[in-house]
Scaffold this motif. Sequence first.
Motif, PDB file in Angstrom:
ATOM      1  N   ARG A   1       9.265  -3.108  -2.368  1.00  0.00           N
ATOM      2  CA  ARG A   1       9.308  -2.659  -1.236  1.00  0.00           C
ATOM      3  C   ARG A   1      10.857  -1.582  -0.863  1.00  0.00           C
ATOM      4  O   ARG A   1      10.986  -0.838  -0.034  1.00  0.00           O
ATOM      5  N   THR A   2      11.517  -1.404  -1.925  1.00  0.00           N
ATOM      6  CA  THR A   2      12.469  -0.252  -2.293  1.00  0.00           C
ATOM      7  C   THR A   2      11.985   1.327  -2.116  1.00  0.00           C
ATOM      8  O   THR A   2      11.792   1.996  -1.284  1.00  0.00           O
ATOM      9  N   LEU A   3      10.260   1.194  -2.988  1.00  0.00           N
ATOM     10  CA  LEU A   3       9.788   2.756  -2.962  1.00  0.00           C
ATOM     11  C   LEU A   3       9.117   2.398  -1.536  1.00  0.00           C
ATOM     12  O   LEU A   3       9.402   4.035  -1.220  1.00  0.00           O
ATOM     13  N   ALA A   4       8.448   1.913  -0.695  1.00  0.00           N
ATOM     14  CA  ALA A   4       7.758   2.081   0.659  1.00  0.00           C
ATOM     15  C   ALA A   4       9.117   2.179   2.156  1.00  0.00           C
ATOM     16  O   ALA A   4       8.916   3.129   2.417  1.00  0.00           O
TER      17      ALA A   4
ATOM     18  N   ARG B   1       0.154   8.038   2.371  1.00  0.00           N
ATOM     19  CA  ARG B   1      -1.962   8.721   2.696  1.00  0.00           C
ATOM     20  C   ARG B   1      -2.536   7.968   2.708  1.00  0.00           C
ATOM     21  O   ARG B   1      -3.322   7.747   3.249  1.00  0.00           O
ATOM     22  N   GLY B   2      -2.326   6.816   1.458  1.00  0.00           N
ATOM     23  CA  GLY B   2      -3.345   5.305   1.472  1.00  0.00           C
ATOM     24  C   GLY B   2      -2.707   4.717   2.664  1.00  0.00           C
ATOM     25  O   GLY B   2      -4.119   3.872   2.359  1.00  0.00           O
ATOM     26  N   LEU B   3      -2.155   4.070   3.273  1.00  0.00           N
ATOM     27  CA  LEU B   3      -1.874   3.214   4.340  1.00  0.00           C
ATOM     28  C   LEU B   3      -3.430   3.797   5.534  1.00  0.00           C
ATOM     29  O   LEU B   3      -2.703   4.966   6.250  1.00  0.00           O
ATOM     30  N   THR B   4      -3.748   2.909   5.926  1.00  0.00           N
ATOM     31  CA  THR B   4      -4.955   3.251   7.113  1.00  0.00           C
ATOM     32  C   THR B   4      -5.094   1.717   7.570  1.00  0.00           C
ATOM     33  O   THR B   4      -4.683   0.952   6.865  1.00  0.00           O
ATOM     34  N   HIS B   5      -5.420   1.941   7.806  1.00  0.00           N
ATOM     35  CA  HIS B   5      -5.403  -0.063   8.772  1.00  0.00           C
ATOM     36  C   HIS B   5      -6.704  -0.398   8.076  1.00  0.00           C
ATOM     37  O   HIS B   5      -6.946  -1.671   7.862  1.00  0.00           O
ATOM     38  N   ARG B   6      -8.419   0.091   7.992  1.00  0.00           N
ATOM     39  CA  ARG B   6      -8.698  -0.800   7.142  1.00  0.00           C
ATOM     40  C   ARG B   6      -8.766  -0.952   5.698  1.00  0.00           C
ATOM     41  O   ARG B   6      -8.133  -2.158   4.831  1.00  0.00           O
ATOM     42  N   ALA B   7      -7.400   0.246   4.732  1.00  0.00           N
ATOM     43  CA  ALA B   7      -7.589  -0.587   3.236  1.00  0.00           C
ATOM     44  C   ALA B   7      -6.217  -1.729   3.332  1.00  0.00           C
ATOM     45  O   ALA B   7      -5.536  -2.646   2.698  1.00  0.00           O
ATOM     46  N   VAL B   8      -5.786  -1.568   5.073  1.00  0.00           N
ATOM     47  CA  VAL B   8      -4.302  -3.147   5.046  1.00  0.00           C
ATOM     48  C   VAL B   8      -5.491  -4.337   5.152  1.00  0.00           C
ATOM     49  O   VAL B   8      -4.790  -5.411   4.420  1.00  0.00           O
ATOM     50  N   ASP B   9      -6.319  -3.792   6.216  1.00  0.00           N
ATOM     51  CA  ASP B   9      -7.275  -5.380   6.033  1.00  0.00           C
ATOM     52  C   ASP B   9      -7.982  -5.572   4.577  1.00  0.00           C
ATOM     53  O   ASP B   9      -7.713  -6.739   3.959  1.00  0.00           O
ATOM     54  N   ARG B  10      -8.126  -5.010   3.829  1.00  0.00           N
ATOM     55  CA  ARG B  10      -8.996  -4.442   2.730  1.00  0.00           C
ATOM     56  C   ARG B  10      -8.004  -5.834   1.726  1.00  0.00           C
ATOM     57  O   ARG B  10      -8.216  -6.866   0.398  1.00  0.00           O
ATOM     58  N   ALA B  11      -6.585  -4.992   1.596  1.00  0.00           N
ATOM     59  CA  ALA B  11      -5.295  -5.467   0.693  1.00  0.00           C
ATOM     60  C   ALA B  11      -4.600  -6.995   0.974  1.00  0.00           C
ATOM     61  O   ALA B  11      -4.104  -7.689   0.143  1.00  0.00           O
ATOM     62  N   ALA B  12      -4.918  -7.353   2.540  1.00  0.00           N
ATOM     63  CA  ALA B  12      -4.815  -8.108   2.508  1.00  0.00           C
ATOM     64  C   ALA B  12      -5.320  -9.732   3.269  1.00  0.00           C
ATOM     65  O   ALA B  12      -5.254 -10.264   3.190  1.00  0.00           O
TER      66      ALA B  12
ATOM     67  N   LEU C   1       0.619  -1.538  -0.358  1.00  0.00           N
ATOM     68  CA  LEU C   1      -0.067  -0.147  -0.549  1.00  0.00           C
ATOM     69  C   LEU C   1       0.689   1.467  -0.230  1.00  0.00           C
ATOM     70  O   LEU C   1       0.450   2.272  -0.669  1.00  0.00           O
ATOM     71  N   ILE C   2       1.831   0.923   1.067  1.00  0.00           N
ATOM     72  CA  ILE C   2       2.935   2.454   1.128  1.00  0.00           C
ATOM     73  C   ILE C   2       3.612   2.916  -0.692  1.00  0.00           C
ATOM     74  O   ILE C   2       3.202   3.334  -1.182  1.00  0.00           O
ATOM     75  N   ALA C   3       3.995   1.791  -1.350  1.00  0.00           N
ATOM     76  CA  ALA C   3       4.435   1.920  -2.156  1.00  0.00           C
ATOM     77  C   ALA C   3       3.532   2.274  -3.339  1.00  0.00           C
ATOM     78  O   ALA C   3       3.755   2.986  -4.024  1.00  0.00           O
ATOM     79  N   ARG C   4       2.442   1.401  -3.256  1.00  0.00           N
ATOM     80  CA  ARG C   4       1.421   1.822  -4.558  1.00  0.00           C
ATOM     81  C   ARG C   4       0.507   3.095  -4.584  1.00  0.00           C
ATOM     82  O   ARG C   4      -0.269   4.273  -4.806  1.00  0.00           O
ATOM     83  N   GLU C   5      -0.242   3.725  -2.650  1.00  0.00           N
ATOM     84  CA  GLU C   5      -0.144   4.809  -2.691  1.00  0.00           C
ATOM     85  C   GLU C   5       0.419   6.042  -1.624  1.00  0.00           C
ATOM     86  O   GLU C   5      -0.497   6.759  -1.367  1.00  0.00           O
ATOM     87  N   GLY C   6       1.934   5.438  -1.270  1.00  0.00           N
ATOM     88  CA  GLY C   6       1.983   6.239  -0.623  1.00  0.00           C
ATOM     89  C   GLY C   6       1.514   6.682   0.961  1.00  0.00           C
ATOM     90  O   GLY C   6       0.436   5.981   0.709  1.00  0.00           O
TER      91      GLY C   6
END
Length: 182
Positions: free
Chosen positions: A91-94, A18-29, A11-16
């Motif tokens: 991972r490098t971008l993150a 700002r895109g990292l939220t607990h809910r977004a991680v739940d969805r992505a995982a 998520l961090i790599a894709r959206e920066g």
Amino acid sequence: MGLIGDAAIELIAREGLRGLTHRAVDRAAGLPPGSTSYYARTRLALLELAIARMLEHDDVDTAALGDGRPEDLADAVAGFLHESITAGRARTLARYELALEAARRPELRAAYDRAGGRLRERAAALLRAAGSVEPDRHARLLVAWCEGVLFEAIAGAGTATPPGRAELVTGTRDLLRTLLPT
């Protein structure tokens, strides 16, 4: 927690950040809502979890660098760099996103610096085994050079034409010739 950490990194790599939220991680995982916040209650804890997961990946990747024999070291470091630019690009971008965040948030700095310290320790051990007379100083130079190569290829002006494996081997050999006794 590996699944949550990997999802956070992606998520961090894709959206920066700002895109990292607990809910977004739940969805992505693919986890039920609330799963991430169970393991990482705060945003800081989630950022630290992502850094810890990157460190786990780094430990695996740097273990593959071998025993530090000079004749193998350039190929191994170049392979690590090539992997970080290609398959490990997210991972490098993150990592760069997290580095900038750690520069602004002292409470994240310690976790980020621990990860960087481990990488420098591994580099020093490899350089010591390869015959470096100043392995700690040389490790700092090697890691800084690697970071520059990676930044240029991932986020800098060289993203359109990142170096290939052969170019990375040549560059690493050039650098190691200046650091190691002949």
